[in-house]
Scaffold this motif. Structure first.
Motif, PDB file in Angstrom:
ATOM      1  N   VAL A 162       0.832  -1.204   0.000  1.00  0.00           N
ATOM      2  CA  VAL A 162       0.000   0.000   0.000  1.00  0.00           C
ATOM      3  C   VAL A 162       0.868   1.255   0.000  1.00  0.00           C
ATOM      4  CG1 VAL A 162      -1.810   1.267   1.221  1.00  0.00           C
ATOM      5  CG2 VAL A 162      -1.907  -1.227   1.089  1.00  0.00           C
ATOM      6  N   TRP A 163       1.965   1.245   0.742  1.00  0.00           N
ATOM      7  CA  TRP A 163       2.908   2.369   0.682  1.00  0.00           C
ATOM      8  C   TRP A 163       3.346   2.610  -0.758  1.00  0.00           C
ATOM      9  CZ3 TRP A 163       4.823   5.961   4.106  1.00  0.00           C
ATOM     10  CH2 TRP A 163       4.549   5.772   5.456  1.00  0.00           C
ATOM     11  N   LEU A 164       3.714   1.537  -1.469  1.00  0.00           N
ATOM     12  CA  LEU A 164       4.173   1.672  -2.850  1.00  0.00           C
ATOM     13  C   LEU A 164       3.055   2.163  -3.758  1.00  0.00           C
ATOM     14  CD1 LEU A 164       6.401  -1.524  -3.203  1.00  0.00           C
ATOM     15  CD2 LEU A 164       7.175   0.852  -3.278  1.00  0.00           C
ATOM     16  N   ASN A 165       1.852   1.680  -3.524  1.00  0.00           N
ATOM     17  CA  ASN A 165       0.728   2.104  -4.352  1.00  0.00           C
ATOM     18  C   ASN A 165       0.461   3.594  -4.205  1.00  0.00           C
ATOM     19  OD1 ASN A 165      -1.405   1.680  -6.166  1.00  0.00           O
ATOM     20  ND2 ASN A 165      -2.877   1.453  -4.496  1.00  0.00           N
ATOM     21  N   ILE A 166       0.689   4.105  -3.011  1.00  0.00           N
ATOM     22  CA  ILE A 166       0.484   5.539  -2.769  1.00  0.00           C
ATOM     23  C   ILE A 166       1.611   6.362  -3.380  1.00  0.00           C
ATOM     24  CG2 ILE A 166       0.471   7.311  -0.960  1.00  0.00           C
ATOM     25  CD1 ILE A 166      -1.097   5.305   0.776  1.00  0.00           C
ATOM     26  N   PHE A 167       2.857   5.964  -3.137  1.00  0.00           N
ATOM     27  CA  PHE A 167       3.983   6.808  -3.537  1.00  0.00           C
ATOM     28  C   PHE A 167       4.513   6.515  -4.937  1.00  0.00           C
ATOM     29  CE2 PHE A 167       3.925   7.632   0.959  1.00  0.00           C
ATOM     30  CZ  PHE A 167       4.256   8.975   1.013  1.00  0.00           C
ATOM     31  N   GLU A 168       4.271   5.334  -5.453  1.00  0.00           N
ATOM     32  CA  GLU A 168       4.678   5.048  -6.821  1.00  0.00           C
ATOM     33  C   GLU A 168       3.474   4.935  -7.747  1.00  0.00           C
ATOM     34  OE1 GLU A 168       7.294   1.760  -7.311  1.00  0.00           O
ATOM     35  OE2 GLU A 168       8.957   2.732  -6.269  1.00  0.00           O
ATOM     36  N   GLY A 169       2.371   4.429  -7.230  1.00  0.00           N
ATOM     37  CA  GLY A 169       1.183   4.253  -8.056  1.00  0.00           C
ATOM     38  C   GLY A 169       0.292   5.474  -8.144  1.00  0.00           C
ATOM     39  N   GLY A 170       0.601   6.501  -7.344  1.00  0.00           N
ATOM     40  CA  GLY A 170      -0.170   7.738  -7.418  1.00  0.00           C
ATOM     41  C   GLY A 170      -1.542   7.671  -6.787  1.00  0.00           C
ATOM     42  N   ALA A 171      -1.758   6.709  -5.876  1.00  0.00           N
ATOM     43  CA  ALA A 171      -3.068   6.569  -5.232  1.00  0.00           C
ATOM     44  C   ALA A 171      -3.156   7.506  -4.041  1.00  0.00           C
ATOM     45  CB  ALA A 171      -3.288   5.119  -4.802  1.00  0.00           C
ATOM     46  N   GLY A 172      -3.339   8.793  -4.321  1.00  0.00           N
ATOM     47  CA  GLY A 172      -3.357   9.807  -3.278  1.00  0.00           C
ATOM     48  C   GLY A 172      -4.603   9.740  -2.420  1.00  0.00           C
ATOM     49  N   PRO A 173      -4.741  10.680  -1.500  1.00  0.00           N
ATOM     50  CA  PRO A 173      -5.864  10.643  -0.554  1.00  0.00           C
ATOM     51  C   PRO A 173      -7.192  10.966  -1.231  1.00  0.00           C
ATOM     52  CG  PRO A 173      -4.638  12.667  -0.291  1.00  0.00           C
ATOM     53  CD  PRO A 173      -3.859  11.826  -1.255  1.00  0.00           C
TER      54      PRO A 173
END
Length: 383
Positions: free
Chosen positions: A166-177
């Motif tokens: 999930v960390w990677l999805n947020i910071f690499e995948g662009g899944a912001g808040p």
């Protein structure tokens, strides 16, 4: 001319050239990185009687949201309610220009992503006039190592590690808040404390093991920070329990440089594991950003001067040191007092305390230290 006279002439010539350059560069005015006062990713979608009217409304709304995002970037969460209320004309005067991307128009609708560049010299006096503390200090990146405890088995690079996924999805995948527009606006901006989440390459595996991460082993930390040009590591340790659909996530996180104390938090709820992971991650990121700003807010009523010696090998090296130091927000003035072939004796005027100055310089790979009562400043790695 004798050999001695030749050497003296060369020294005099070198000193004269150095003095010319140093005199030219002696003054100092802070120059923030070009991105600092540029607010990007302001997504607008307006409908009006015509496309032109919709565009005008979108630009006006965008600049107000951009100013709010810049204010939140500069200030602490506790000062959010003190944000000055400015007119549209005042806001417009603070903007040097804006850029548009992803523009779409129809008969009465306008959609785009807008970027605004603000004038620092107009923003900061407003904050100071309203006694609102702020920080412009930008940190080196911090490497986040998400360790997941799967029923007693600690995983960092190995699977399963849904916490790291999930960390990677947020910071690499662009899944912001999700949620409020202000959260989305804030997430689109460059961070004062940039965050890097390694993807788990072979180099990552070799750099640090899960046990080295958990115990913040000095060698492992040095290996992984060297790879990513980071200043520190944050180990985020998580365990998840699911009792009849009720999720409980326990996390603890600690920086390798111990600039802030270890934090232990518990989160409950979420329809899925990913939901509760995301809630925790955004909370951790917000705390990191707020903690960094809190440590680097300058008390501008405190004025200091410090005499410094820097050993140099050539003019270019000095200009690099001087230029880097000049861009530290705390630094108000740099004055050269004396020079020789291998040394520059200079004085730095700054606001805030000495600890903050040393920390800010260290983020730019400049080491300020006291050597037997004399302060020296040089580039990291120098002997």
């Amino acid at each position: 001319m004798t050999e001695t006279q030749n050497k003296l002439t060369l020294r005099s010539t070198f000193a004269a050239i150095m003095l010319l350059f140093l005199t030219f560069c002696a003054g100092n005015a802070f120059s923030a990185g070009e991105d600092f006062y540029t607010i990007r990713g302001i997504s607008v979608d307006k409908t009006a009687a015509s496309a032109l009217e919709a565009r005008q409304q979108a630009v006006a709304e965008g600049q107000r949201r951009a100013f709010s995002a810049l204010y939140r970037k500069l200030t602490l969460k506790t000062d959010r309610g003190a944000m000055p209320q400015l007119s549209e004309e005042e806001l417009t005067s603070m903007i040097t220009g804006f850029q548009v991307s992803g523009e779409k128009t129809s008969a009465g609708r306008y959609i785009a992503d807008l970027s605004y560049e603000f004038r620092r010299e107009m923003i900061l006096p407003i904050l100071e006039a309203n006694n609102i503390p702020y920080s412009e200090s930008v940190s080196k990146p911090i490497v986040v190592l998400p360790v997941f405890d799967d029923r007693g088995v600690k995983n960092l690079w190995n699977e399963p590690n849904p916490w790291r996924d999930v960390w990677l999805n947020i910071f690499e995948g662009g899944a912001g808040p999700e949620g409020s527009q202000s959260r989305k606006d804030d997430w689109a901006q460059t961070k004062l404390l940039p965050i890097v989440v390694p993807s788990g390459t072979i180099d990552d595996f070799k750099a640090i093991t899960v046990d080295q991460a958990v115990y913040l082993d000095k060698d492992g930390v040095a290996n992984i920070t060297d790879i990513y040009g980071a200043g520190a590591v944050l180990v985020a340790y998580a365990t998840l329990q699911n009792n009849n659909g009720v999720r409980r996530l326990d996390i603890s996180y600690q920086r390798s440089d111990f600039l802030s104390p270890a934090v232990v938090e518990t989160f409950t709820g979420g329809d899925t594991d990913e939901d509760i992971f995301r809630a925790a991650i955004f909370d951790v990121v917000l705390n990191l950003q707020e903690g960094w700003k809190d440590q680097n807010i300058l008390d501008r009523s405190i004025q200091n001067r410090l005499a410094i010696t820097s050993k140099i090998n050539n003019l270019q090296e000095w200009l690099q040191i001087k230029g880097t130091a000049s861009n530290i927000p705390a630094v108000q003035q740099i004055s050269v007092r004396e020079l020789s072939v291998g040394n520059v004796f200079w004085e730095i005027s700054f606001v805030g305390d000495l600890t903050q100055l040393k920390s800010a310089l260290a983020q730019r790979d400049l080491i300020l230290q006291n050597e037997e009562g004399y302060w020296t400043l040089g580039m990291s790695g120098e002997n």
